[in-house]
Motif scaffolding. Structure first.
Motif, mmCIF file in Angstrom:
data_model
loop_
_atom_site.group_PDB
_atom_site.id
_atom_site.type_symbol
_atom_site.label_atom_id
_atom_site.label_comp_id
_atom_site.label_asym_id
_atom_site.label_seq_id
_atom_site.Cartn_x
_atom_site.Cartn_y
_atom_site.Cartn_z
ATOM 1 N N GLU A 1 6.813 -6.570 -5.427
ATOM 2 C CA GLU A 1 6.243 -6.662 -4.272
ATOM 3 C C GLU A 1 5.311 -5.438 -4.006
ATOM 4 O OE1 GLU A 1 6.118 -9.703 -0.951
ATOM 5 O OE2 GLU A 1 8.298 -8.856 -1.250
ATOM 6 N N ARG A 2 4.127 -5.418 -3.616
ATOM 7 C CA ARG A 2 3.582 -4.124 -3.130
ATOM 8 C C ARG A 2 2.420 -4.602 -2.059
ATOM 9 N NH1 ARG A 2 2.376 1.146 -5.211
ATOM 10 N NH2 ARG A 2 0.522 1.830 -4.575
ATOM 11 N N VAL A 3 2.228 -3.540 -0.968
ATOM 12 C CA VAL A 3 1.475 -3.915 0.050
ATOM 13 C C VAL A 3 0.065 -2.719 -0.308
ATOM 14 C CG1 VAL A 3 2.828 -2.518 1.490
ATOM 15 C CG2 VAL A 3 0.955 -3.892 2.601
ATOM 16 N N HIS B 1 -0.563 -3.616 9.919
ATOM 17 C CA HIS B 1 -0.226 -2.785 8.806
ATOM 18 C C HIS B 1 0.398 -3.506 7.587
ATOM 19 C CE1 HIS B 1 -0.582 -0.060 12.067
ATOM 20 N NE2 HIS B 1 -1.130 0.745 11.239
ATOM 21 N N GLY B 2 0.992 -4.662 7.936
ATOM 22 C CA GLY B 2 1.491 -5.432 6.686
ATOM 23 C C GLY B 2 1.855 -6.862 6.960
ATOM 24 N N ASP C 1 -2.964 -0.853 1.707
ATOM 25 C CA ASP C 1 -3.873 -0.783 2.627
ATOM 26 C C ASP C 1 -5.197 -0.077 2.432
ATOM 27 O OD1 ASP C 1 -3.231 1.757 2.602
ATOM 28 O OD2 ASP C 1 -2.021 1.631 4.589
ATOM 29 N N GLN D 1 6.808 2.109 0.155
ATOM 30 C CA GLN D 1 6.710 0.849 0.506
ATOM 31 C C GLN D 1 8.065 0.263 0.828
ATOM 32 O OE1 GLN D 1 4.149 -1.771 -1.080
ATOM 33 N NE2 GLN D 1 2.616 -0.126 -1.152
ATOM 34 N N TYR E 1 -1.809 -7.815 -0.910
ATOM 35 C CA TYR E 1 -0.603 -7.867 -1.435
ATOM 36 C C TYR E 1 -0.599 -8.233 -2.833
ATOM 37 C CZ TYR E 1 0.955 -8.241 3.413
ATOM 38 O OH TYR E 1 0.991 -8.010 4.669
ATOM 39 N N VAL F 1 -5.208 -5.989 4.894
ATOM 40 C CA VAL F 1 -4.080 -5.511 4.076
ATOM 41 C C VAL F 1 -3.977 -6.298 2.983
ATOM 42 C CG1 VAL F 1 -1.713 -5.104 4.302
ATOM 43 C CG2 VAL F 1 -2.743 -4.827 6.093
ATOM 44 N N PHE G 1 6.812 -5.618 6.073
ATOM 45 C CA PHE G 1 6.848 -5.088 4.751
ATOM 46 C C PHE G 1 5.436 -4.448 4.752
ATOM 47 C CE2 PHE G 1 5.546 -5.264 0.315
ATOM 48 C CZ PHE G 1 6.750 -4.571 -0.234
ATOM 49 N N ALA G 2 5.536 -3.080 4.552
ATOM 50 C CA ALA G 2 4.339 -2.069 4.496
ATOM 51 C C ALA G 2 4.573 -1.031 4.167
ATOM 52 C CB ALA G 2 3.918 -1.996 6.023
ATOM 53 N N TRP G 3 3.660 0.089 3.884
ATOM 54 C CA TRP G 3 4.035 1.441 4.049
ATOM 55 C C TRP G 3 4.629 1.841 5.154
ATOM 56 C CZ3 TRP G 3 3.123 4.136 -0.433
ATOM 57 C CH2 TRP G 3 2.139 3.980 -1.315
#
Lengths: 393, 393, 393
Positions: free
Chosen positions: B81-83, A141-142, B85, A113, B74, B72, A158-160
């Motif tokens: 924070e975390r995303v 993706h984010g 998928d 992350q 959140y 996606v 903000f994504a993987w």
């Protein structure tokens, strides 16, 4: 009164009504009618009974399927050799009737992350104004952070991270060796109405035979072991073509059983067909080609959660079972006979039409067939007659 | 003898039997009977043939379903924070017809095998006597070691420690953004008897259309892309309510096809309904609310196996396919006609009842219709007559 | 002309045709025929209507199943105690209608890609010549490197190393405690044609009852909670036997509903049976015994990908649902009646055969029943008669 009742009852019991009929001796009508009746009879016996087996009831099967893949795959990417066994390339692992065999993949290693540039092509930007903070695309993706990155000319998200890049699909596919994997299918069906349970390991398919056989439509039609390459070919695909982008294949196990015969004749037939277009009918295919999904293996590294994302391209196999058993039953038999007699009635109606309306002597026949009554005048005459009749008894 | 046989055969071939009938000229009976016959005819033609399409045979479909979620999510829990998928929130990952979209969760980090206090509420104790060594509850987390811990006033257990505490379910749900995820459904059906294969990507649904459409009952009934929020609403739930504790939704794809028309008219209808109560019918719901399951991600840390346990609350979507095709066939047509003729026979029986039992002139009609035979006396008379008859021929 | 038409129409409307019949007063024939007719009537009413409910249409159900296992397992291998909860022993975790409960396992720890000797028994060798580089067996673990290893007298292979050794299956099985696990089944069915939705949590099965009940065929037939040990026993296995090598069990939920009654009488019946032989019928079993699959947990250690391979032996449970509802409908009722009338016609044919061919007085009856016409000679006679007739009118 009581006397009358018993009398009426005995009258009813001991008498029998049968329609009076005219026997028309006329070659034309006779032949036409016999032909029509013959045709109806042939239809009832030949078609309803023999061809469609209208004397049987049918029951559909309840079925359960287990599968097991075997085989080892190899890949050599950037001089790194790798061996893949069943636990690596089959999803899910427990042998369901619907599963995926991986034939190609895109790995994205060490994702975590964080913030990173989005892929070129999506979220292109020239300044921060193009990247609205907090927004995201459904297929992205984010979430955008609001910055435009200079190096890539794309928005930061903000994504993987790093983001998966699946623009280039490996060609030739990574795992061409998948062609030689084998699939073992166990299928058990139950016809609850007839209390019949069958397995696709039919008579003659024992452990010795299984150890060495491979399914072949002509030479080994009951071998439950299938070569993946054969399955693909029989479905109308070619292996290299389906291996790149993936595809979906249905294996239809067809149990059509006539249980009036010995149950050992109730045996499966395997059919293979591509689902959602097999590259031949272009119209359907265009809308959505191939089959893929993503899955992630998570791990902790330096107390940080990371994952390896794999975009799996593969052959999705759906094993569909269709069981239909038929067996003699008295109800459909009598219904078919009863309905056949009804159709005989139709034949009589048609013949009567010919007799009474088309022939030269139609009036003669009408007279023979019908007795006319017109009330008023005749009632008296007839009642007299009746009285005579009853007097006679 | 041979001669007699051919004669009998030609007699049989060239003659035709037709029932003799009385033509009753009576307005009352006539109208009643014509009405009954009309009614029967209307029933056979209107109901059996036109409304119920009794001239068709039916076949049920074999179907295969692929799904793909997009979107996606959140979360922001304790400033982290975390995303999320697709690989993170869909179970299982390979796109089955039955899957779960996570909407809420309870994380228990860093579990490892060991000893720890059980949760307050279960295994409460005041002294070691309350904690029988080796015992465990069916719904508990582990086996008691026999110790009562002072700090928590609960028994010590051997389990994955620390024990999950799921007494408090996050509200509002962690992933309200799930509302905007989209679901892409690919469905292929086969009617084996009619050799018809159809896909839910029907004519007019091409890749351009798919790229931008979202299913709507009225404006886009054939778009195979569904917004999760819409699915929930159409099933009779509200999204915030179902997102907290989870729930099960059935998407019924209904293929009712009349294959006497062009196959392009064979198109799916999507129906959405909550399974196991949708919060409206309180009785059923009470027994078992929501949908959840636990899954664990395992990892090695300091050569010790650990796991992250996630209690997943989510929307379980079951895609159910029902295919029923009908097509003209000669058998049901003739069966319906034959059976209709039979019902005509019933009409005649009813009319005869009226004629012979309810009318004033019933005796007159009885006399017209029936010819009575009583054996003894008449036999001689009749035999004479017969002889005369045959003499005449 | 117009006049003629209206006349013909009124003639048609106001007249009624009924067949003329002979009332045969003969005890033998009367009784035989009444018996035949009685038999046909009894068949139609008793069998078609009452026993087979021929007045109903049927619909099959669409169903959805959720499952949830509960229970904790323990193992003690080489003095290492371990506790197993649902996330550890159920595959897949999300509660599908088809899943596996692990009862025994073979662990292979710390596998990584590399070179190692293959198992004794496969790829035995005496010199390097026996190990052809690059070759592999379909059922093997990896690709031969071309070396013959002295210590093991087997070929070296490139594979996940060390290679799994599954020659010895733990006996007694590792997880005998699985016997006490419980399975909770939620099943929802829909009869689309009748718009009836039912759940297996029927009336009377509320949350209080569920909290404490366990399914029992006689005392608690509607409790949706099943003890795994009971399921195994009811399927004809014994638990210790199935736990070692695994096995497949079908739970058939049978909904046979007569919707002419109140919908609360529509309740499930649970049946249990072993799939693919239950150890009793030796023939089928031999071909393929038990149920197992392998799955791998991947992890990173020292920047190297490793995995723990588990060969899982377990009880595979397939929950199969069969729903069949029946309800009164006018079409099958009238079809059954019509077809019954047709069968009555058959009865008449049989009686006529007796009357006209078997009786002594058959010629007499023939004469009564039939009126003979031979063309030429009679036409003139009859036409005269006809003229007289019409003159009379």
């Amino acid at each position: 009164m009581k006397r009358n009742l018993t009398e009426a009852l005995s009258d009813f019991l001991f008498e029998y009504e049968t329609p009076r009929q005219v026997l028309v001796k006329n070659k034309q009508v006779g032949i036409v009618c016999r032909l029509i009746q013959l045709f109806v009879l042939a239809y009832i016996i030949g078609w309803v009974f023999i061809y469609e087996k209208g004397y049987q009831v049918s029951d559909t099967a309840i079925s359960s399927v287990l599968t097991k893949m075997k085989g080892v795959g190899y890949t050599k990417v950037n001089d790194t050799e790798r061996v893949w066994d069943v636990s690596d390339y089959v999803f899910p692992e427990q042998g369901d009737s619907s599963f995926v065999v991986m034939t190609n993949y895109i790995l994205t290693l060490g994702q975590k992350q964080g913030k990173c540039p989005s892929l070129p092509g999506r979220h292109n930007c020239t300044s921060d104004k193009d990247c609205k903070e907090g927004e995201h695309k459904r297929t992205g993706h984010g979430k955008m952070t609001g910055k435009c990155l200079d190096e890539t000319k794309t928005c930061e998200i903000f994504a993987w991270c790093p983001v998966e890049n699946d623009h280039v699909i490996p060609d030739p596919p990574a795992m061409m060796s998948a062609e030689n994997y084998t699939l073992f299918i166990k299928n058990s069906i139950t016809f609850p109405q007839f209390r019949v349970v069958r397995s696709n390991l039919v008579e003659g398919v024992d452990s010795n035979y299984i150890r060495q056989c491979v399914y072949d439509k002509i030479s080994d039609p009951f071998c439950p072991i299938f070569r993946l390459g054969d399955i693909v070919t029989m479905s109308g695909f070619t292996f290299p073509q389906i291996a790149i982008q993936g595809g979906a294949i249905g294996i239809l196990i067809d149990w059509t059983c006539d249980l009036d015969w010995h149950v050992r004749h109730c045996r499966p037939v395997y059919n293979f067909h591509g689902l959602y277009g097999n590259g031949l009918d272009a119209d359907e295919t265009k809308a959505s080609v191939g089959y893929n999904f993503r899955y992630a293996k998570y791990y902790m590294e330096d107390s940080e959660e990371k994952r390896t994302l794999t975009k799996v391209f593969g052959i999705r196999i759906d094993i569909l079972v269709r069981g239909l058993a038929r067996k003699f039953d008295i109800i459909p038999t009598l219904t078919a006979i009863g309905s056949g007699v009804g159709i005989f009635g139709v034949a009589t109606v048609v013949c009567d039409l010919v007799l009474l309306h088309l022939l030269h002597q139609k009036d003669f026949y009408k007279n023979m067939k019908f007795k006319y009554t017109t009330m008023k005048e005749e009632v008296s005459v007839m009642q007299n007659e009746m009285e005579k009749n009853s007097a006679k008894e």
